[in-house]
Design an enzyme around this catalytic site. Sequence first.
Site, PDB file in Angstrom:
ATOM      1  CE1 TYR A  96      -8.644   1.701   8.590  1.00  0.00           C
ATOM      2  CE2 TYR A  96      -8.922   2.740  10.740  1.00  0.00           C
ATOM      3  CZ  TYR A  96      -8.143   2.471   9.625  1.00  0.00           C
ATOM      4  OH  TYR A  96      -6.851   2.961   9.561  1.00  0.00           O
ATOM      5  CE  LYS A 129      -5.537  -0.324   9.888  1.00  0.00           C
ATOM      6  NZ  LYS A 129      -4.250  -0.703   9.247  1.00  0.00           N
ATOM      7  N   GLY A 133       0.811  -1.208   0.000  1.00  0.00           N
ATOM      8  CA  GLY A 133       0.000   0.000   0.000  1.00  0.00           C
ATOM      9  C   GLY A 133       0.843   1.256   0.000  1.00  0.00           C
ATOM     10  CG  ASP A 151      -6.244  -7.161  -4.270  1.00  0.00           C
ATOM     11  OD1 ASP A 151      -6.188  -6.981  -3.035  1.00  0.00           O
ATOM     12  OD2 ASP A 151      -7.306  -7.384  -4.867  1.00  0.00           O
ATOM     13  CB  SER A 194      -5.440   2.481  13.061  1.00  0.00           C
ATOM     14  OG  SER A 194      -6.291   3.594  13.282  1.00  0.00           O
TER      15      SER A 194
END
Length: 258
Positions: free
Chosen positions: A162, A166, A10, A61, A149
């Site tokens: 999300y 995380k 990424g 990917d 995160s």
Amino acid sequence: MAKKIAIVTGSRRGIGLGIAKELARNGYTVVISATADEVQASPLMDSLHADGLSTEYIRCDVSNKQDRDNLFSLVMEKYERIDVLVNNAGVAPLKREDILMASEEDFDRSININLKATYFMCQKAANLMIKAMQSGLEDYHPRIINIGSISAYTSSPERSSYCISKAGVSMVTQLFADRLAEYNIPVFEVRPGIILTDMTSVVKGKYEKLIAEGITPIRRFGMPEDVAKCVMAACSGMLDFATGQVINADGGFHIRRL
């Protein structure tokens, strides 16, 4: 001395690109990876090469097993080593939606890309690293760094998938740090806070207000370079005995204050 090889997933933009640049500036050959094809990535690569940074691009990917296997195969075929894996690839929810209404599609997407892919990237890299160590490769001290995160422990009911993904990344880090300790392969989590990237640009105004009000002791947006420096600290060898540690790149957000 052999060139050290880092893979950053990424890494075509944002935090990942900041990490890739920092690693390259510190002597690594960096494999930049994202879902864009080579033509789309070529302007970025030309810019990095013009700056004298040793990088190459491999499309991947991370949610696709064949792509993951291809990435590792190409790197091992060309370089015969992986010194650092940085699992940075991740996605925000397709739509900010209350947890009472959140869709299975969005949940599956977050889990597959943010969590499942990180788990299996760690697994594949770890086995290749162990094999390289057992072969007697000289000056070889591999490390794995997962980008987490503050959402791992901060409730955002409109970004539930999300947050869950995380939180899972934190446990992936602990599990691999535990399992790989016998091989002296440290594993770390770098945990960004409010970082100025494309992902946060859609709510920049909200975060500017919160920062101004003191939600973080350091009253500014974090930048990709702030996260990259924490990654370099984890790569330095100075923290190896602290395997499994979380490095908070968050301007002090994690500090409990009255």
